[in-house]
Design a protein around this motif. Structure first.
Motif, PDB file in Angstrom:
ATOM      1  N   ARG A  12      -7.536   5.395  -4.981  1.00 19.72           N
ATOM      2  CA  ARG A  12      -6.979   4.414  -5.744  1.00 19.72           C
ATOM      3  C   ARG A  12      -5.460   4.775  -6.088  1.00 19.72           C
ATOM      4  O   ARG A  12      -4.598   3.749  -6.027  1.00 19.72           O
ATOM      5  N   ARG A  15      -3.592   3.352  -2.829  1.00 22.97           N
ATOM      6  CA  ARG A  15      -3.693   1.913  -2.865  1.00 22.97           C
ATOM      7  C   ARG A  15      -2.706   1.387  -4.070  1.00 22.97           C
ATOM      8  O   ARG A  15      -2.118   0.314  -3.855  1.00 22.97           O
ATOM      9  N   ALA A  16      -2.757   2.109  -5.339  1.00 20.06           N
ATOM     10  CA  ALA A  16      -1.481   1.591  -6.296  1.00 20.06           C
ATOM     11  C   ALA A  16      -0.157   1.769  -5.999  1.00 20.06           C
ATOM     12  O   ALA A  16       0.504   1.078  -5.914  1.00 20.06           O
ATOM     13  N   TYR A  17      -0.034   3.146  -5.162  1.00 23.92           N
ATOM     14  CA  TYR A  17       1.306   3.232  -4.666  1.00 23.92           C
ATOM     15  C   TYR A  17       1.815   2.282  -3.543  1.00 23.92           C
ATOM     16  O   TYR A  17       2.881   1.707  -3.683  1.00 23.92           O
ATOM     17  N   ILE A  18       0.826   1.810  -2.684  1.00 23.08           N
ATOM     18  CA  ILE A  18       1.255   0.742  -1.633  1.00 23.08           C
ATOM     19  C   ILE A  18       1.432  -0.748  -2.252  1.00 23.08           C
ATOM     20  O   ILE A  18       2.477  -1.202  -1.895  1.00 23.08           O
ATOM     21  N   ALA A  19       0.654  -0.998  -3.080  1.00 20.66           N
ATOM     22  CA  ALA A  19       0.894  -2.171  -3.678  1.00 20.66           C
ATOM     23  C   ALA A  19       2.130  -2.233  -4.726  1.00 20.66           C
ATOM     24  O   ALA A  19       3.056  -3.353  -4.626  1.00 20.66           O
ATOM     25  N   ALA A  20       2.388  -1.131  -5.381  1.00 16.36           N
ATOM     26  CA  ALA A  20       3.547  -1.231  -6.126  1.00 16.36           C
ATOM     27  C   ALA A  20       4.743  -1.091  -5.329  1.00 16.36           C
ATOM     28  O   ALA A  20       5.747  -1.943  -5.481  1.00 16.36           O
ATOM     29  N   SER A  21       4.976  -0.164  -4.192  1.00 18.11           N
ATOM     30  CA  SER A  21       6.188  -0.297  -3.496  1.00 18.11           C
ATOM     31  C   SER A  21       6.329  -1.610  -2.727  1.00 18.11           C
ATOM     32  O   SER A  21       7.582  -1.989  -2.568  1.00 18.11           O
ATOM     33  N   LEU A  22       5.331  -2.287  -2.005  1.00 14.32           N
ATOM     34  CA  LEU A  22       5.551  -3.595  -1.468  1.00 14.32           C
ATOM     35  C   LEU A  22       5.946  -4.758  -2.452  1.00 14.32           C
ATOM     36  O   LEU A  22       7.102  -5.271  -2.106  1.00 14.32           O
ATOM     37  N   LEU A  23       5.421  -4.622  -3.617  1.00 11.18           N
ATOM     38  CA  LEU A  23       5.891  -5.607  -4.551  1.00 11.18           C
ATOM     39  C   LEU A  23       7.388  -5.329  -5.195  1.00 11.18           C
ATOM     40  O   LEU A  23       8.241  -6.252  -5.326  1.00 11.18           O
TER      41      LEU A  23
END
Length: 171
Positions: A12, A15-23
């Protein structure tokens, strides 16, 4: 070798890191494209040069500060040079090296773009964190970056980006 799978909590967090960094990167890129017609990397080059003594850095040092390959930096600096924002000069003490210098035009673009960039970073990231979380974010990112840079178990082919060289260059 046994695979060390991520725990549900780690999965979790990852995935939160990936979503935040891409956004976050998307928000920053959109703002910089709108305000200055340049991607985040180009802005980072201008910023890094503006903070250097005499607004100039050796290309290899610039690549290291930006954590990118020398070939990627060379491509970006060539574009910024074409746009008049950066000037490249031969290195006097090392004939193989070159120096990138922020021009007055590049400084003007940076000064014009910085307020919008800072507001985007603040609105996209820091406005959503407490003071304590800001300190934790710094501590976490610094620890991860340090560990990745100091990892001596990596094979030579998997070096940190600024030491990688896809083709020979004078950087």
């Amino acid at each position: 070798m046994t695979t060390r799978w991520l725990t549900p909590e780690e999965q979790r967090a990852w995935r939160a890191y990936i979503a935040a960094s891409l956004l976050l990167e998307d928000a920053i890129d959109r703002q910089l494209q709108q305000d200055a017609g340049m991607p985040h990397l180009y802005y980072s080059i201008l910023t890094t040069l503006s903070e250097a003594p005499e607004r100039r850095l050796r290309m290899t040092d610039l690549a290291e500060r930006l954590k990118i390959t020398r070939s990627r930096l060379t491509y970006a600096v060539t574009r910024l040079e074409k746009d008049g924002m950066v000037r490249r000069e031969a290195c006097r003490w090392d004939k193989r090296g070159s120096i990138a210098t922020l021009t007055d035009e590049g400084r003007t673009v940076l000064e014009h773009t910085a307020p919008g960039h800072v507001e985007t970073v603040r609105a996209s990231l820091f406005d959503h964190l407490t003071e304590e979380q800001v300190g934790q974010l710094e501590e976490i990112c610094t620890g991860v970056a340090r560990a990745l840079q100091e990892d001596t178990t990596r094979p030579a082919s998997d070096e940190v980006p600024w030491r990688r060289r896809s083709t020979p260059s004078c950087s």
